[in-house]
Scaffold this active site. Sequence first.
Site, PDB file in Angstrom:
ATOM      1  N   CYS A   2      36.591  -6.903  11.438  1.00 57.91           N
ATOM      2  CA  CYS A   2      36.912  -5.484  11.527  1.00 57.91           C
ATOM      3  C   CYS A   2      36.709  -4.821  10.158  1.00 57.91           C
ATOM      4  O   CYS A   2      37.092  -5.346   9.133  1.00 57.91           O
ATOM      5  CB  CYS A   2      38.325  -5.179  11.981  1.00 57.91           C
ATOM      6  SG  CYS A   2      38.719  -5.816  13.597  1.00 57.91           S
ATOM      7  N   ARG A  27      31.114  -6.511   9.496  1.00 57.28           N
ATOM      8  CA  ARG A  27      32.403  -7.182   9.682  1.00 57.28           C
ATOM      9  C   ARG A  27      32.806  -7.281  11.147  1.00 57.28           C
ATOM     10  O   ARG A  27      33.748  -7.984  11.489  1.00 57.28           O
ATOM     11  CB  ARG A  27      33.485  -6.439   8.912  1.00 57.28           C
ATOM     12  CG  ARG A  27      33.227  -6.346   7.433  1.00 57.28           C
ATOM     13  CD  ARG A  27      34.310  -5.563   6.755  1.00 57.28           C
ATOM     14  NE  ARG A  27      35.544  -6.297   6.715  1.00 57.28           N
ATOM     15  CZ  ARG A  27      35.944  -7.062   5.717  1.00 57.28           C
ATOM     16  NH1 ARG A  27      35.179  -7.180   4.656  1.00 57.28           N
ATOM     17  NH2 ARG A  27      37.081  -7.709   5.761  1.00 57.28           N
ATOM     18  N   TRP A  81      35.932  -6.209  15.545  1.00 59.17           N
ATOM     19  CA  TRP A  81      35.589  -7.527  16.069  1.00 59.17           C
ATOM     20  C   TRP A  81      36.791  -7.910  16.931  1.00 59.17           C
ATOM     21  O   TRP A  81      37.896  -8.105  16.427  1.00 59.17           O
ATOM     22  CB  TRP A  81      35.395  -8.524  14.935  1.00 59.17           C
ATOM     23  CG  TRP A  81      34.897  -9.863  15.397  1.00 59.17           C
ATOM     24  CD1 TRP A  81      33.599 -10.214  15.632  1.00 59.17           C
ATOM     25  CD2 TRP A  81      35.678 -11.031  15.682  1.00 59.17           C
ATOM     26  NE1 TRP A  81      33.528 -11.522  16.051  1.00 59.17           N
ATOM     27  CE2 TRP A  81      34.787 -12.053  16.091  1.00 59.17           C
ATOM     28  CE3 TRP A  81      37.036 -11.318  15.639  1.00 59.17           C
ATOM     29  CZ2 TRP A  81      35.208 -13.328  16.439  1.00 59.17           C
ATOM     30  CZ3 TRP A  81      37.456 -12.595  15.991  1.00 59.17           C
ATOM     31  CH2 TRP A  81      36.555 -13.583  16.387  1.00 59.17           C
ATOM     32  N   ASN A 107      43.192  -4.235  11.099  1.00 56.83           N
ATOM     33  CA  ASN A 107      42.389  -5.452  11.000  1.00 56.83           C
ATOM     34  C   ASN A 107      43.367  -6.612  10.902  1.00 56.83           C
ATOM     35  O   ASN A 107      44.302  -6.554  10.110  1.00 56.83           O
ATOM     36  CB  ASN A 107      41.521  -5.388   9.736  1.00 56.83           C
ATOM     37  CG  ASN A 107      40.806  -6.695   9.454  1.00 56.83           C
ATOM     38  OD1 ASN A 107      40.572  -7.488  10.344  1.00 56.83           O
ATOM     39  ND2 ASN A 107      40.466  -6.915   8.187  1.00 56.83           N
ATOM     40  N   GLY A 108      43.171  -7.648  11.700  1.00 49.88           N
ATOM     41  CA  GLY A 108      44.063  -8.808  11.645  1.00 49.88           C
ATOM     42  C   GLY A 108      44.685  -9.075  12.997  1.00 49.88           C
ATOM     43  O   GLY A 108      44.178  -8.629  14.032  1.00 49.88           O
ATOM     44  N   GLU A 495      22.703 -26.885   7.898  1.00 48.07           N
ATOM     45  CA  GLU A 495      22.570 -25.456   7.612  1.00 48.07           C
ATOM     46  C   GLU A 495      21.380 -24.861   8.387  1.00 48.07           C
ATOM     47  O   GLU A 495      21.468 -23.763   8.936  1.00 48.07           O
ATOM     48  CB  GLU A 495      22.413 -25.252   6.094  1.00 48.07           C
ATOM     49  CG  GLU A 495      22.185 -23.825   5.637  1.00 48.07           C
ATOM     50  CD  GLU A 495      23.300 -22.851   6.008  1.00 48.07           C
ATOM     51  OE1 GLU A 495      24.354 -23.263   6.508  1.00 48.07           O
ATOM     52  OE2 GLU A 495      23.080 -21.636   5.825  1.00 48.07           O
ATOM     53  N   LYS A 499      21.780 -21.848  11.134  1.00 42.73           N
ATOM     54  CA  LYS A 499      21.045 -20.580  11.066  1.00 42.73           C
ATOM     55  C   LYS A 499      20.336 -20.308  12.395  1.00 42.73           C
ATOM     56  O   LYS A 499      20.335 -19.199  12.907  1.00 42.73           O
ATOM     57  CB  LYS A 499      19.993 -20.597   9.937  1.00 42.73           C
ATOM     58  CG  LYS A 499      20.509 -20.506   8.529  1.00 42.73           C
ATOM     59  CD  LYS A 499      21.007 -19.130   8.118  1.00 42.73           C
ATOM     60  CE  LYS A 499      22.476 -18.980   8.259  1.00 42.73           C
ATOM     61  NZ  LYS A 499      23.346 -19.519   7.254  1.00 42.73           N
ATOM     62  N   GLU A 502      22.947 -19.429  15.223  1.00 45.01           N
ATOM     63  CA  GLU A 502      23.590 -18.121  15.153  1.00 45.01           C
ATOM     64  C   GLU A 502      22.617 -16.965  15.320  1.00 45.01           C
ATOM     65  O   GLU A 502      22.982 -15.928  15.855  1.00 45.01           O
ATOM     66  CB  GLU A 502      24.429 -17.961  13.874  1.00 45.01           C
ATOM     67  CG  GLU A 502      23.671 -17.981  12.573  1.00 45.01           C
ATOM     68  CD  GLU A 502      24.597 -17.786  11.367  1.00 45.01           C
ATOM     69  OE1 GLU A 502      24.260 -18.293  10.301  1.00 45.01           O
ATOM     70  OE2 GLU A 502      25.645 -17.135  11.491  1.00 45.01           O
ATOM     71  N   HIS A 518      21.876 -43.930  16.920  1.00 45.47           N
ATOM     72  CA  HIS A 518      23.197 -44.274  17.470  1.00 45.47           C
ATOM     73  C   HIS A 518      23.587 -43.348  18.619  1.00 45.47           C
ATOM     74  O   HIS A 518      24.758 -43.279  18.980  1.00 45.47           O
ATOM     75  CB  HIS A 518      24.248 -44.254  16.356  1.00 45.47           C
ATOM     76  CG  HIS A 518      23.966 -45.255  15.278  1.00 45.47           C
ATOM     77  ND1 HIS A 518      24.061 -46.613  15.475  1.00 45.47           N
ATOM     78  CD2 HIS A 518      23.520 -45.099  14.001  1.00 45.47           C
ATOM     79  CE1 HIS A 518      23.719 -47.255  14.369  1.00 45.47           C
ATOM     80  NE2 HIS A 518      23.374 -46.345  13.455  1.00 45.47           N
ATOM     81  N   LYS A 621      31.090 -10.898   9.858  1.00 42.48           N
ATOM     82  CA  LYS A 621      30.795 -11.450   8.537  1.00 42.48           C
ATOM     83  C   LYS A 621      32.020 -12.051   7.865  1.00 42.48           C
ATOM     84  O   LYS A 621      31.950 -13.080   7.224  1.00 42.48           O
ATOM     85  CB  LYS A 621      30.222 -10.326   7.672  1.00 42.48           C
ATOM     86  CG  LYS A 621      29.832 -10.750   6.286  1.00 42.48           C
ATOM     87  CD  LYS A 621      28.444 -11.307   6.283  1.00 42.48           C
ATOM     88  CE  LYS A 621      28.035 -11.813   4.925  1.00 42.48           C
ATOM     89  NZ  LYS A 621      27.035 -12.871   5.053  1.00 42.48           N
TER      90      LYS A 621
HETATM   91  C1  F6R Z   1      26.914 -18.467   8.639  1.00 48.79           C
HETATM   92  C2  F6R Z   1      28.010 -17.830   7.909  1.00 48.79           C
HETATM   93  C3  F6R Z   1      29.380 -18.350   8.123  1.00 48.79           C
HETATM   94  C4  F6R Z   1      30.208 -18.263   6.815  1.00 48.79           C
HETATM   95  C5  F6R Z   1      31.654 -18.676   7.095  1.00 48.79           C
HETATM   96  C6  F6R Z   1      32.494 -18.688   5.826  1.00 48.79           C
HETATM   97  O1  F6R Z   1      25.680 -17.897   8.316  1.00 48.79           O
HETATM   98  O2  F6R Z   1      27.815 -16.887   7.190  1.00 48.79           O
HETATM   99  O3  F6R Z   1      29.368 -19.645   8.613  1.00 48.79           O
HETATM  100  O4  F6R Z   1      29.632 -19.100   5.856  1.00 48.79           O
HETATM  101  O5  F6R Z   1      32.231 -17.796   8.009  1.00 48.79           O
HETATM  102  O6  F6R Z   1      32.540 -17.430   5.233  1.00 48.79           O
HETATM  103  P1  F6R Z   1      33.028 -17.234   3.738  1.00 48.79           P
HETATM  104  O7  F6R Z   1      32.064 -17.919   2.855  1.00 48.79           O
HETATM  105  O8  F6R Z   1      33.060 -15.753   3.531  1.00 48.79           O
HETATM  106  O9  F6R Z   1      34.393 -17.861   3.634  1.00 48.79           O
END
Ligand code: F6R
Length: 626
Positions: A2, A27, A81, A107-108, A495, A499, A502, A518, A621
């Site tokens: 949010c 966000r 969100w 937010n929260g 990673e 990517k 998502e 395995h 985010k």
């Molecule tokens: C994936 C991504 C998330 C963040 C995770 C942690 O592309 O961005 O997996 O890495 O939510 O976020 P931070 O680093 O802000 O604690």
Amino acid sequence: MCGIVGYVGARSVVDVVIDGLRRLEYRGYDSAGVALVYAPETGEPYLEFDKKAGKLANLEAVLDGQDRSLEAACGIGHTRWATHGVPSDRNAHPHLSADGRISLIHNGIIENFGQLRVELEASGIEFLSDTDTEVAAHLLGREYAVDGDLTEAMTRVCARLEGAFTLLAVAADDPDTVVGARRNSPLVVGLGDGEYFLASDVAAFIAYTTEAIELGQDQIVTINRENGITVRGFDGQPSEGKPFSVDWDIAAAEKGGFETFMAKEIHEQPQAVADTLRGRIDETGQIVLDEVRMSDQDFRDIDKVFIVACGTSYHAGLVTKYAIEHWTRIPCEVELASEFRYRDPVLDRSTLVVVISQSGETMDTLMALRHAKDQKARVLAISNTVGSTIPRESDAVLYTRAGIEVAVASTKAFLTQLAACYLVGLHLAQVRGIKYADEVSAILDELVAAPGKIAKVIENLEPIRQMARDLAAAEDGAARVLFIGRHVGYPVALEGALKLKELAYLHAEGFAAGELKHGPISLIEDGTPVVAIVPSPRGRSLLHDKIISNIQEVKARGAKVIAICEEGDAITASHADFTVETPASPTLLAPLLTTVPLQEFAIELAMALGRDIDQPRNLAKSVTVE
Ligand code: F6R
């Protein structure tokens, strides 16, 4: 999670609020809404609000059709969100008090909302949404009716709420005031010339001011056109925030000619890594942390390291484990923040917990940090966000200097986290006297050379783009993509898969290459794409040989292998179907290079499938709920 904006000042309030929401939309983008308070020359002040499910553009379309002959005096805005209640117009913020005089955004998560809702309903209040937020709006309306003082009313309401919350509120008959409150959720104040901003993060207002105030835990802030900013604690006692200047410029929050923020951020990686390294070594060759509330002796006393983080930041932690154990010989474990405290790890004063968080606000990581501190462990934060909660609550901090990362999928934050983690590993080795100065400086020379090499990788991304487009075009060609790696290539594989998941919404999995046999090897069918992260054939030839065997195993079962390997690696080229070459690098530092083609692979495949690159579905985010 949010985005929240509040504004009092002489600019067009609706423009400032919408502009702020646009910059905070990463966000959360399930719905958006604004509440504006008008003070006409004649007649009573009044409040208007609009809210719409879906992206901010839906709300903008509604606002665009409205008469703007009278500018609002103050306003608040929210981009959501969803936690409680599906994304819909009725669950969108703002929410109103029963008498319609108060409008509030949140937010929260208000954890005791169930019990408060029962109490409010028993007093005859009818709820119009399924959100936890609406209880706060009704409570605030009830308290405001007592004395007509929004700050006092907010103070009394906060005393009744449990959980994590940032609240912003306006009152229909107080057009010059916005009141905010924060507990376990972010809120910063922007300080302009006769104008004041409240926001979840500074991105919302850096177009107008770079002067900001960081609020502490359990603080209430009032911004008022006449009186400026006042801060008090939840206990009602006067308090103050901590001023700071923002060094991000507004260009960082624009796309700068790229089609997406993510594409721009991939291209910013050489600079971001160079910035993160710049000035971090003093004239005696010692690595300099930004804020250290620990002595060298504290660092020497450390006998165990935990790295705690989520998602992409967790993957940076996995890479770091290899570096820290190799350089310092201290045992290092890496933990998902959401699991850490529930597992009751063994921690004490001689444990160093490194928390990695781009946003500095991730609730799982924050809770892990607090658990570590309760157990008397030392905490070192690696974060991209000055003024955020995680660095503030840590004993030492090293900031990454990635600038604002707007795209939800993390790219430059990851590479800068790696750079910062390498510095922490070397710092530990230095302080504990494990490595000689010339050994450290040899590694630093390689690190300093990394931005140039990342730039070379970026110049040579077209072949991987083409592979992504071909896969997207082939019928069922990318229904499932597997990523395999060994040593630091394993977290890079994780990673790469994250990517792709998502962004492209595809089934993608990362595996330690040796684990395939395995179980997971049964996923391979004729034509299944397998991306192999191949270590340098120089130095660690054993690792290289092993992954060549793994490539042969998957090819024998029909896989189509795309290998990310070091330039000139003829052996890999002879086994893989496609190769993408990266410049030579020491094995431990290679993730700075090998991750980049995987980022590009994911973005290109997702674009070919018509996905929303910067705002993938269901994500946000900054994840400020547990
Ligand atoms: C994936 C991504 C998330 C963040 C995770 C942690 O592309 O961005 O997996 O890495 O939510 O976020 P931070 O680093 O802000 O604690």
